[in-house]
Design a protein around this motif. Structure first.
Motif, PDB file in Angstrom:
ATOM      1  N   GLY A  10     -36.510 -77.798   8.649  1.00  0.00           N
ATOM      2  CA  GLY A  10     -37.106 -77.035   7.560  1.00  0.00           C
ATOM      3  C   GLY A  10     -37.983 -77.869   6.647  1.00  0.00           C
ATOM      4  N   ILE A  11     -38.089 -79.170   6.935  1.00  0.00           N
ATOM      5  CA  ILE A  11     -38.862 -80.088   6.101  1.00  0.00           C
ATOM      6  C   ILE A  11     -40.150 -80.453   6.835  1.00  0.00           C
ATOM      7  CG2 ILE A  11     -38.898 -82.336   4.957  1.00  0.00           C
ATOM      8  CD1 ILE A  11     -35.827 -82.194   4.905  1.00  0.00           C
ATOM      9  N   PRO A  12     -41.320 -80.217   6.242  1.00  0.00           N
ATOM     10  CA  PRO A  12     -42.577 -80.560   6.918  1.00  0.00           C
ATOM     11  C   PRO A  12     -42.696 -82.062   7.174  1.00  0.00           C
ATOM     12  CG  PRO A  12     -42.974 -79.063   5.084  1.00  0.00           C
ATOM     13  CD  PRO A  12     -41.552 -79.534   4.954  1.00  0.00           C
ATOM     14  N   THR A  13     -43.115 -82.410   8.372  1.00  0.00           N
ATOM     15  CA  THR A  13     -43.489 -83.780   8.699  1.00  0.00           C
ATOM     16  C   THR A  13     -44.997 -83.868   8.550  1.00  0.00           C
ATOM     17  OG1 THR A  13     -41.659 -84.112  10.241  1.00  0.00           O
ATOM     18  CG2 THR A  13     -43.591 -85.519  10.510  1.00  0.00           C
ATOM     19  N   ILE A  14     -45.458 -84.656   7.593  1.00  0.00           N
ATOM     20  CA  ILE A  14     -46.886 -84.735   7.270  1.00  0.00           C
ATOM     21  C   ILE A  14     -47.477 -85.980   7.933  1.00  0.00           C
ATOM     22  CG2 ILE A  14     -48.594 -84.876   5.435  1.00  0.00           C
ATOM     23  CD1 ILE A  14     -46.451 -83.631   3.573  1.00  0.00           C
TER      24      ILE A  14
END
Length: 228
Positions: A10-14
């Protein structure tokens, strides 16, 4: 693989480096990013921290002995221009471990449009009979999927028996043009865990469905994919 272990973080990997425009995606919790952006003088300590994250139930001896290997791997990936690299580690339903590598890079594009780029890439890759290459459409635009399964020879010095061994490996590559920049992003997954090939393909497809160009704060990318 256990479906629980493949749950989205649920956490964006940028992915945001000077070499290419930014993009982002949401990966499962079992993705562990290598410190490809670490400066050479802190690469060993960064690799040691990575080893502790990758093997949380290990001990100091394991972490310290693994750090030089991952530092070397990080150096190779960094010098090859990869913007992101991760190890995927998931538990199976039998107490074992499923392992693969996942990288993101980019190549310069000589094509005027994304459609022209994907058409040319699909034609080029399709000339190899060992490739399963086809155009696809992702939420963020047109792309080309290229899947190959190949047998490699593992040298005797790397096997427990002291004899050469044959190993079946699979690779998934996705070529995804940036919509407003002369680059083509390349997502690559490699694995020897072929007994879980179907699950790995499904997981990769779920990750790719979340890819967006820009950063999560951009108005044009204001969506939060939910793949669990």
């Amino acid at each position: 693989m256990s479906t629980k272990s493949m749950k989205s973080s649920g956490i964006p990997t940028i992915v945001d480096t000077p070499a290419i425009p930014p993009l982002w995606f949401v990966a499962p919790e079992g993705f562990h990013g290598l410190p490809v952006d670490a400066e050479p003088d802190v690469r060993i300590s960064a690799a040691a921290e990575f080893a502790r994250e990758l093997f949380p139930e290990g001990d100091a001896h394991l972490w310290e002995s693994a750090a030089p290997f991952y530092a070397g791997l990080t150096e190779v990936f960094a010098e090859s221009g990869l913007a992101y690299s991760a190890m995927g580690v998931f538990g199976d339903d039998n107490g074992g471990v499923v392992h693969f590598s996942f990288t993101v890079g980019a190549i310069e594009s000589p094509y005027a449009t994304a459609e022209e780029a994907t058409r040319a890439i699909a034609q080029s890759l399709g000339r190899d009979p060992g490739n399963d290459s086809r155009p696809i459409t992702l939420p963020c635009g047109p792309a080309v999927s290229n899947i190959s399964v190949r047998e490699v020879t593992v040298g005797a010095e790397l096997t427990s028996t002291g004899e050469e061994a044959k190993l079946l490996t699979g690779q998934i590559q996705i070529f995804l043009p940036f919509p407003d920049a002369p680059f083509i992003s390349v997502f690559t997954l490699d694995t020897a865990a072929m007994e879980y090939w179907g699950e790995i393909c499904d997981m990769t497809a779920s990750v790719l469905e979340t890819v967006s160009f820009g950063t999560p704060s951009d108005d044009s990318n204001d969506r939060t994919p939910d793949h669990t």
